[in-house]
Design an enzyme around this catalytic site. Structure first.
Site, PDB file in Angstrom:
ATOM      1  N   CYS A   1     -19.797  -5.143   3.419  1.00 40.04           N
ATOM      2  CA  CYS A   1     -19.008  -3.990   3.825  1.00 40.04           C
ATOM      3  C   CYS A   1     -17.698  -4.029   3.041  1.00 40.04           C
ATOM      4  O   CYS A   1     -17.188  -5.108   2.747  1.00 40.04           O
ATOM      5  CB  CYS A   1     -18.728  -4.073   5.327  1.00 40.04           C
ATOM      6  SG  CYS A   1     -17.691  -2.723   5.933  1.00 40.04           S
TER       7      CYS A   1
ATOM      8  N   ARG B   1     -17.972  -1.856  17.726  1.00 41.53           N
ATOM      9  CA  ARG B   1     -17.297  -3.139  17.464  1.00 41.53           C
ATOM     10  C   ARG B   1     -15.969  -3.236  18.204  1.00 41.53           C
ATOM     11  O   ARG B   1     -15.094  -2.376  18.055  1.00 41.53           O
ATOM     12  CB  ARG B   1     -17.066  -3.340  15.961  1.00 41.53           C
ATOM     13  CG  ARG B   1     -16.416  -4.697  15.647  1.00 41.53           C
ATOM     14  CD  ARG B   1     -16.427  -5.040  14.157  1.00 41.53           C
ATOM     15  NE  ARG B   1     -17.747  -4.856  13.595  1.00 41.53           N
ATOM     16  CZ  ARG B   1     -18.045  -3.934  12.703  1.00 41.53           C
ATOM     17  NH1 ARG B   1     -17.111  -3.142  12.234  1.00 41.53           N
ATOM     18  NH2 ARG B   1     -19.270  -3.811  12.253  1.00 41.53           N
TER      19      ARG B   1
ATOM     20  N   CYS C   1     -16.926  -8.289   5.391  1.00 40.56           N
ATOM     21  CA  CYS C   1     -16.182  -7.044   5.167  1.00 40.56           C
ATOM     22  C   CYS C   1     -14.919  -7.323   4.362  1.00 40.56           C
ATOM     23  O   CYS C   1     -14.066  -8.093   4.790  1.00 40.56           O
ATOM     24  CB  CYS C   1     -15.837  -6.429   6.516  1.00 40.56           C
ATOM     25  SG  CYS C   1     -14.921  -4.889   6.342  1.00 40.56           S
TER      26      CYS C   1
ATOM     27  N   CYS D   1       0.481  -0.009  10.286  1.00 44.32           N
ATOM     28  CA  CYS D   1      -0.053  -1.026   9.364  1.00 44.32           C
ATOM     29  C   CYS D   1       1.001  -1.955   8.761  1.00 44.32           C
ATOM     30  O   CYS D   1       2.022  -1.512   8.226  1.00 44.32           O
ATOM     31  CB  CYS D   1      -0.835  -0.337   8.241  1.00 44.32           C
ATOM     32  SG  CYS D   1      -1.711  -1.530   7.204  1.00 44.32           S
TER      33      CYS D   1
ATOM     34  N   CYS E   1     -19.241   3.017   8.537  1.00 45.64           N
ATOM     35  CA  CYS E   1     -18.535   2.298   9.593  1.00 45.64           C
ATOM     36  C   CYS E   1     -17.240   3.076   9.808  1.00 45.64           C
ATOM     37  O   CYS E   1     -16.399   3.140   8.906  1.00 45.64           O
ATOM     38  CB  CYS E   1     -18.239   0.871   9.138  1.00 45.64           C
ATOM     39  SG  CYS E   1     -17.146  -0.030  10.261  1.00 45.64           S
TER      40      CYS E   1
ATOM     41  N   CYS F   1       0.838  -1.211   0.000  1.00 46.13           N
ATOM     42  CA  CYS F   1       0.000   0.000   0.000  1.00 46.13           C
ATOM     43  C   CYS F   1       0.868   1.255   0.000  1.00 46.13           C
ATOM     44  O   CYS F   1       1.839   1.356   0.747  1.00 46.13           O
ATOM     45  CB  CYS F   1      -0.911  -0.016   1.224  1.00 46.13           C
ATOM     46  SG  CYS F   1      -2.033   1.389   1.274  1.00 46.13           S
TER      47      CYS F   1
ATOM     48  N   CYS G   1       0.588   4.665   6.925  1.00 47.61           N
ATOM     49  CA  CYS G   1      -0.032   4.516   8.254  1.00 47.61           C
ATOM     50  C   CYS G   1       0.938   3.784   9.200  1.00 47.61           C
ATOM     51  O   CYS G   1       1.358   2.653   8.902  1.00 47.61           O
ATOM     52  CB  CYS G   1      -1.343   3.753   8.131  1.00 47.61           C
ATOM     53  SG  CYS G   1      -2.395   4.426   6.818  1.00 47.61           S
TER      54      CYS G   1
HETATM   55  N1  SAM Z   1      -6.729   0.649   3.218  1.00 50.36           N
HETATM   56  C1  SAM Z   1      -7.974   0.929   3.806  1.00 50.36           C
HETATM   57  C2  SAM Z   1      -7.948   2.083   4.747  1.00 50.36           C
HETATM   58  O1  SAM Z   1      -6.955   2.319   5.402  1.00 50.36           O
HETATM   59  O2  SAM Z   1      -8.968   2.745   4.860  1.00 50.36           O
HETATM   60  C3  SAM Z   1      -8.610  -0.254   4.487  1.00 50.36           C
HETATM   61  C4  SAM Z   1      -7.822  -1.243   5.294  1.00 50.36           C
HETATM   62  S1  SAM Z   1      -7.156  -0.680   6.832  1.00 50.36           S
HETATM   63  C5  SAM Z   1      -6.186  -2.046   7.241  1.00 50.36           C
HETATM   64  C6  SAM Z   1      -8.536  -0.651   7.943  1.00 50.36           C
HETATM   65  C7  SAM Z   1      -8.291  -0.224   9.375  1.00 50.36           C
HETATM   66  O3  SAM Z   1      -7.672  -1.265  10.113  1.00 50.36           O
HETATM   67  C8  SAM Z   1      -7.391   0.971   9.634  1.00 50.36           C
HETATM   68  O4  SAM Z   1      -8.046   2.179   9.421  1.00 50.36           O
HETATM   69  C9  SAM Z   1      -7.033   0.782  11.088  1.00 50.36           C
HETATM   70  O5  SAM Z   1      -7.965   1.449  11.911  1.00 50.36           O
HETATM   71  C10 SAM Z   1      -7.126  -0.738  11.298  1.00 50.36           C
HETATM   72  N2  SAM Z   1      -5.810  -1.334  11.521  1.00 50.36           N
HETATM   73  C11 SAM Z   1      -4.855  -1.541  10.593  1.00 50.36           C
HETATM   74  N3  SAM Z   1      -3.751  -2.084  11.138  1.00 50.36           N
HETATM   75  C12 SAM Z   1      -3.994  -2.215  12.458  1.00 50.36           C
HETATM   76  C13 SAM Z   1      -3.231  -2.691  13.562  1.00 50.36           C
HETATM   77  N4  SAM Z   1      -1.983  -3.133  13.410  1.00 50.36           N
HETATM   78  N5  SAM Z   1      -3.799  -2.704  14.778  1.00 50.36           N
HETATM   79  C14 SAM Z   1      -5.057  -2.246  14.932  1.00 50.36           C
HETATM   80  N6  SAM Z   1      -5.823  -1.770  13.931  1.00 50.36           N
HETATM   81  C15 SAM Z   1      -5.310  -1.736  12.712  1.00 50.36           C
HETATM   82  C1  DTB Z   2     -11.356  -1.919  11.401  1.00 48.94           C
HETATM   83  O1  DTB Z   2     -11.557  -0.893  12.048  1.00 48.94           O
HETATM   84  N1  DTB Z   2     -10.645  -2.951  11.820  1.00 48.94           N
HETATM   85  C2  DTB Z   2     -10.557  -3.965  10.799  1.00 48.94           C
HETATM   86  C3  DTB Z   2     -11.516  -3.425   9.716  1.00 48.94           C
HETATM   87  N2  DTB Z   2     -11.826  -2.130  10.184  1.00 48.94           N
HETATM   88  C4  DTB Z   2     -11.129  -3.430   8.304  1.00 48.94           C
HETATM   89  C5  DTB Z   2      -9.172  -4.233  10.370  1.00 48.94           C
HETATM   90  C6  DTB Z   2      -8.253  -4.628  11.503  1.00 48.94           C
HETATM   91  C7  DTB Z   2      -6.925  -4.902  10.927  1.00 48.94           C
HETATM   92  C8  DTB Z   2      -5.992  -5.451  11.942  1.00 48.94           C
HETATM   93  C9  DTB Z   2      -4.616  -5.661  11.411  1.00 48.94           C
HETATM   94  C10 DTB Z   2      -4.495  -6.680  10.309  1.00 48.94           C
HETATM   95  O2  DTB Z   2      -5.210  -7.687  10.269  1.00 48.94           O
HETATM   96  O3  DTB Z   2      -3.621  -6.465   9.478  1.00 48.94           O
HETATM   97 FE1  SF4 Z   3      -2.839   1.171   3.412  1.00 43.19          FE
HETATM   98 FE2  SF4 Z   3      -2.754  -0.008   5.783  1.00 43.19          FE
HETATM   99 FE3  SF4 Z   3      -3.038   2.605   5.655  1.00 43.19          FE
HETATM  100 FE4  SF4 Z   3      -5.068   1.003   4.865  1.00 43.19          FE
HETATM  101  S1  SF4 Z   3      -4.232   1.203   6.912  1.00 43.19           S
HETATM  102  S2  SF4 Z   3      -4.288   2.816   3.806  1.00 43.19           S
HETATM  103  S3  SF4 Z   3      -3.911  -0.706   4.018  1.00 43.19           S
HETATM  104  S4  SF4 Z   3      -1.250   1.432   4.953  1.00 43.19           S
END
Ligand code: SAM
Ligand code: DTB
Ligand code: SF4
Length: 334
Positions: free
Chosen positions: A143, A275, A112, A75, A203, A68, A72
């Site tokens: 979703c 959630r 989702c 992530c 959401c 990506c 973030c």
């Molecule tokens: N790329 C899209 C975005 O960022 O909107 C969707 C996927 S992203 C992984 C969805 C959400 O997962 C993020 O906004 C964040 O709140 C949560 N998330 C991602 N990595 C995480 C982590 N290591 N621990 C907890 N929550 C996480």
């Molecule tokens: C949200 O708030 N939590 C979910 C969903 N929306 C998409 C994602 C959690 C991701 C946790 C880290 C991972 O699995 O990589």
């Molecule tokens: Fe990309 Fe992860 Fe950020 Fe979603 S949370 S925009 S997958 S870097």
């Protein structure tokens, strides 16, 4: 006897009401109230709006993993961090629908689908729309979380049958730039506005345990509650620290602070599904039970989230049994 603050006895806000309902001071007073007062208030609000012994079950699938362009700090999927994750292309529609069927048969009512994108490209739209239609055809709520959407993309997804769009503000506006630099808090609000305008349900939530302060947690929830219409779903994630990311060594959040934040989300957004999202593998049964008491009424089920671990079905059904919690039925398909 200490009296909890009366701030949540304000009349319910009407859909679309323009003026902000919650002030940071009122919300902070609730967050800092004696724990028992806060939880009693949250549970009372919860019971006025939901069956307290039912929890909704959603299942996640990463339809496009890793690589990506966003940075973030939490992530595993960002190309800016060396996390060792293997990137993959967009999954085939048939495979997504087959996975959704398995999830439905295991009791999930909402599916989702998440993609590691800044925003979807036009060339991906046909496949995405087919996924939505296929999963919807199984009788599940749908979703997606695909990054930023313009209004036209949001309308196409809505038209195909997408019920919810997940797009988190993640933290307070003040702290946002400490976690993500490739997009702004205002960008997030713009997509949320496009999702709302298209008629999809919103959401939107965030992550706790990223080094933010109490004021950031409170401000994040106040921002959500004061949206022109509050989100229907509010995911509260506990940071899963990922090696190789800037937040890989972040200190864990105090569980009591986590529960306080859930309670505040319930009070500020009485009708939302709150959630209990990422991070449950690190939570004790007692901590999860307190979160449910504080008003959390939705979880992700299955042994993976997008890339990280989640408690499996056996663990969750054992917990539900101990607590006398039953899965929430799927709403009648619209
Ligand atoms: N790329 C899209 C975005 O960022 O909107 C969707 C996927 S992203 C992984 C969805 C959400 O997962 C993020 O906004 C964040 O709140 C949560 N998330 C991602 N990595 C995480 C982590 N290591 N621990 C907890 N929550 C996480
Ligand atoms: C949200 O708030 N939590 C979910 C969903 N929306 C998409 C994602 C959690 C991701 C946790 C880290 C991972 O699995 O990589
Ligand atoms: Fe990309 Fe992860 Fe950020 Fe979603 S949370 S925009 S997958 S870097």
């Amino acid at each position: 006897m200490p009296v909890p603050p009366e701030t949540d006895t304000l009349p319910p806000r009407e859909a679309g009401a323009a003026e902000a309902r919650w002030t940071r001071d009122a919300a902070l007073a609730l967050y800092e109230a004696p724990f028992n007062d806060l939880l009693f208030r949250a549970q009372s609000v919860h019971r006025q709006n939901f069956d307290p012994n039912r929890v909704q079950m959603s299942r996640l699938l990463s339809i496009k993993t890793g690589g990506c362009p966003e940075d973030c700090g939490y992530c595993s999927q960002s190309a800016h961090h060396a996390t060792g994750l293997k990137a993959s292309k967009l999954m085939e529609v048939e495979r997504v629908v087959a996975e959704a069927r398995k999830a439905r048969d295991a009791g999930a009512t909402r599916y989702c689908m998440g993609a590691a994108w800044r925003s979807p490209k036009s060339r991906d739209m046909d496949a995405l729309l087919a996924m939505v239609a296929g999963v919807k055809g199984l009788g599940m709520e749908t979703c997606m979380t695909l990054g930023m959407l313009d209004l036209d993309q949001a309308r196409q997804l809505k038209e195909a049958g997408l019920d919810y769009y997940n797009h988190n503000i993640d933290t307070s506006e003040r702290y946002y730039g400490e976690v993500i630099t490739t997009r702004s808090f205002a960008d997030r609000l713009e997509t949320l506005d496009n999702v709302r305008t298209s008629g999809m349900k919103v959401c939107c939530g965030g992550i706790l345990g990223m080094g933010e302060g109490v004021a950031d947690r409170v401000d994040m929830l106040v921002s959500l509650a004061n949206l022109p219409e509050p989100p229907e779903s509010v995911p509260i994630n506990m940071l899963i620290p990922i090696g190789g990311t800037p937040l890989g060594d972040a200190a864990p959040i105090d569980p009591i602070d986590f529960v306080r934040t859930i309670a505040l989300a319930r009070i500020l957004m009485p009708r939302a599904h709150v959630r209990l999202s990422a991070g449950r593998t690190e939570m004790s049964d007692e901590m999860q039970a307190l979160c449910f008491f504080a008003g959390a009424n939705s979880i992700f089920v299955g042994d993976t989230l997008l890339t990280a671990d989640n408690p499996g079905e056996d663990k969750d059904s054992a917990l539900f049994r101990k607590l006398g919690i039953a899965p929430m039925e799927a709403p009648a398909t619209q």
